[in-house]
Design an enzyme around this catalytic site. Structure first.
Site, PDB file in Angstrom:
ATOM      1  N   GLY A 142       5.947  -2.239   4.219  1.00  0.00           N
ATOM      2  CA  GLY A 142       5.652  -2.807   5.534  1.00  0.00           C
ATOM      3  C   GLY A 142       6.384  -4.117   5.747  1.00  0.00           C
ATOM      4  N   GLY A 161       0.825  -1.219   0.000  1.00  0.00           N
ATOM      5  CA  GLY A 161       0.000   0.000   0.000  1.00  0.00           C
ATOM      6  C   GLY A 161       0.849   1.254   0.000  1.00  0.00           C
ATOM      7  N   VAL A 175      17.537   9.732  -3.090  1.00  0.00           N
ATOM      8  CA  VAL A 175      18.198  10.041  -4.365  1.00  0.00           C
ATOM      9  C   VAL A 175      19.244  11.132  -4.163  1.00  0.00           C
ATOM     10  CG1 VAL A 175      17.831  11.066  -6.656  1.00  0.00           C
ATOM     11  CG2 VAL A 175      16.279   9.272  -5.815  1.00  0.00           C
ATOM     12  N   ASP A 201      -0.704   2.199   8.060  1.00  0.00           N
ATOM     13  CA  ASP A 201      -1.224   1.414   9.189  1.00  0.00           C
ATOM     14  C   ASP A 201      -0.422   1.561  10.487  1.00  0.00           C
ATOM     15  OD1 ASP A 201      -3.127   0.377   7.413  1.00  0.00           O
ATOM     16  OD2 ASP A 201      -1.779  -1.242   6.807  1.00  0.00           O
ATOM     17  N   GLY A 211     -12.031  12.888  19.363  1.00  0.00           N
ATOM     18  CA  GLY A 211     -12.965  12.860  20.499  1.00  0.00           C
ATOM     19  C   GLY A 211     -14.030  11.782  20.388  1.00  0.00           C
ATOM     20  N   ARG A 271       1.035  -5.186  -5.376  1.00  0.00           N
ATOM     21  CA  ARG A 271       1.114  -6.394  -4.553  1.00  0.00           C
ATOM     22  C   ARG A 271       1.416  -7.469  -5.592  1.00  0.00           C
ATOM     23  NH1 ARG A 271      -0.630  -4.418   0.271  1.00  0.00           N
ATOM     24  NH2 ARG A 271      -2.346  -2.941   0.235  1.00  0.00           N
TER      25      ARG A 271
HETATM   26  O1  F6P Z   1      -1.712  -1.505   4.215  1.00  0.00           O
HETATM   27  C1  F6P Z   1      -2.360  -0.376   3.792  1.00  0.00           C
HETATM   28  C2  F6P Z   1      -3.816  -0.643   3.514  1.00  0.00           C
HETATM   29  O2  F6P Z   1      -4.419   0.561   3.097  1.00  0.00           O
HETATM   30  C3  F6P Z   1      -4.610  -1.262   4.672  1.00  0.00           C
HETATM   31  O3  F6P Z   1      -4.994  -0.339   5.662  1.00  0.00           O
HETATM   32  C4  F6P Z   1      -5.773  -1.853   3.955  1.00  0.00           C
HETATM   33  O4  F6P Z   1      -6.338  -2.893   4.716  1.00  0.00           O
HETATM   34  C5  F6P Z   1      -5.134  -2.352   2.670  1.00  0.00           C
HETATM   35  O5  F6P Z   1      -3.943  -1.601   2.486  1.00  0.00           O
HETATM   36  C6  F6P Z   1      -5.981  -2.202   1.442  1.00  0.00           C
HETATM   37  O6  F6P Z   1      -5.290  -2.754   0.385  1.00  0.00           O
HETATM   38  P1  F6P Z   1      -5.683  -2.564  -1.150  1.00  0.00           P
HETATM   39  O7  F6P Z   1      -5.355  -1.151  -1.536  1.00  0.00           O
HETATM   40  O8  F6P Z   1      -4.836  -3.554  -1.872  1.00  0.00           O
HETATM   41  O9  F6P Z   1      -7.152  -2.820  -1.241  1.00  0.00           O
END
Ligand code: F6P
Length: 321
Positions: free
Chosen positions: A102, A11, A24, A128, A186, A72
């Protein structure tokens, strides 16, 4: 070290561009060539790589997303895919690699490094904040600020209509965004994976608030595997309490936008530190900031150890409603 590479994987997170820019500029000023690998590990598999110049990273410090793009990459999860990536690194003469992402990104990179003597340095970049070895990850602060802007707006309409609002935030199985946005916004209650609160608990808290004179409420919920989980909670809460409810799922809006000053500074500091670490011969570590100080964490700790939510914040959210 003559030539290094940099990629963003998983992400995207605001502040990644500030990180790339710093890496860079520090690399070039140290006489190290730096190659940008496009679309995360996909770019290593397909040899989609370009040399980065000072100009290439001009005017990006304020932008969200990643100029290198991300993905991914299921192929990289296979041994064959990682072999292809390692071969690309060898052919390109890349001796050190900076991975911004991550713990999943670091885990894949470490596995690939078993095939080729490349120095891997991780930089924690995800909204996250769920990475062990750093207090904050790049992008978290921007995501939290995005969430509290939404909560502030929702509060106006919630109060006007005397409704309970469920605001669903991201977090990838952790409650960091919910906790920080809930505190800063809040919120009356949190539904986070770390606390196993049931519907009854949520209802009794809302009913208690009602008895104390609250005319509206905001509950911040961490998304689950299937975003939209809050609709089920809202329906149940309304059925049990009779309170009128509405849901707002923030989704990917939290991943974009201009990075906050905190994320630009963090991205810049960590990007520079990553290049310095490679130049110093370090490998297999993530650079992070803990208690204001730079810290190197072995990459395997990032997926083997769990980062905990700040207990003091959790306690305060319980009290301050
Ligand atoms: O890891 C970042 C994140 O935005 C998470 O908070 C979320 O669960 C996930 O990626 C969503 O992934 P994608 O963009 O592949 O739907």
């Amino acid at each position: 070290m003559k030539r290094i590479g940099i990629l963003t994987s998983g992400g995207d997170a605001p502040g990644m561009n500030a990180c790339i820019r710093a890496a860079v500029r520090v690399a070039l000023s140290s006489g190290i060539e730096i190659m940008g690998i496009r679309r995360g590990y996909m770019g290593l598999i397909t040899n989609d790589i370009l040399p980065l110049t000072r100009d290439e990273v001009s005017n990006i410090i304020h932008t969200g997303g990643s100029i290198l793009e991300s993905s991914r990459c299921p192929e990289f999860e296979t041994d064959e895919g990682r072999q292809k990536a390692a071969t690309t690194l060898r052919n390109q003469g890349i001796e050190g690699l900076i991975l911004i992402g991550g713990d999943g990104t670091f885990r894949g990179g470490a596995k690939m490094a078993e095939k080729i003597p490349v120095g891997i340095i991780g930089v924690p970049g995800t909204i996250d904040n769920d990475v062990y070895g750093t207090d904050f990850t790049i992008g978290f602060d921007t995501a939290v600020n995005c969430a509290i802007q939404a909560i502030d707006r929702i509060r106006d309409t919630a109060r006007t209509f005397e409704r309970v609002f469920f605001v669903e935030v991201m977090g990838h199985h952790t409650g960091f965004i919910a906790l920080h946005a809930g505190m800063a916004g809040g919120a009356d209650s949190l539904v986070i994976p770390e606390d196993r609160v049931g519907i009854e608990d949520i209802c009794s808290r809302l009913q208690e608030g009602h008895r104390l004179g609250k005319k509206s409420a905001i509950v911040v919920v961490t998304e689950t595997e299937n975003p939209g989980y809050s609709y089920q909670i809202a329906q149940e809460v309304t059925r049990i309490t009779g309170f009128e409810s509405r849901v707002c799922v923030l989704g990917h809006v939290q991943r974009g936008g201009n990075p906050t000053a905190a994320d630009r500074v963090l991205g810049t500091v960590l990007g520079a530190s990553a290049v310095q670490a490679l130049a110093d011969g370090k490998k297999g570590v993530m650079v992070g900031i803990v208690g204001g100080k730079q810290k190197y964490t072995p990459l395997e700790d990032t997926w083997e150890k769990e980062k905990e939510l700040n207990p003091r914040l959790r306690q305060l959210v319980q009290l301050l409603w």
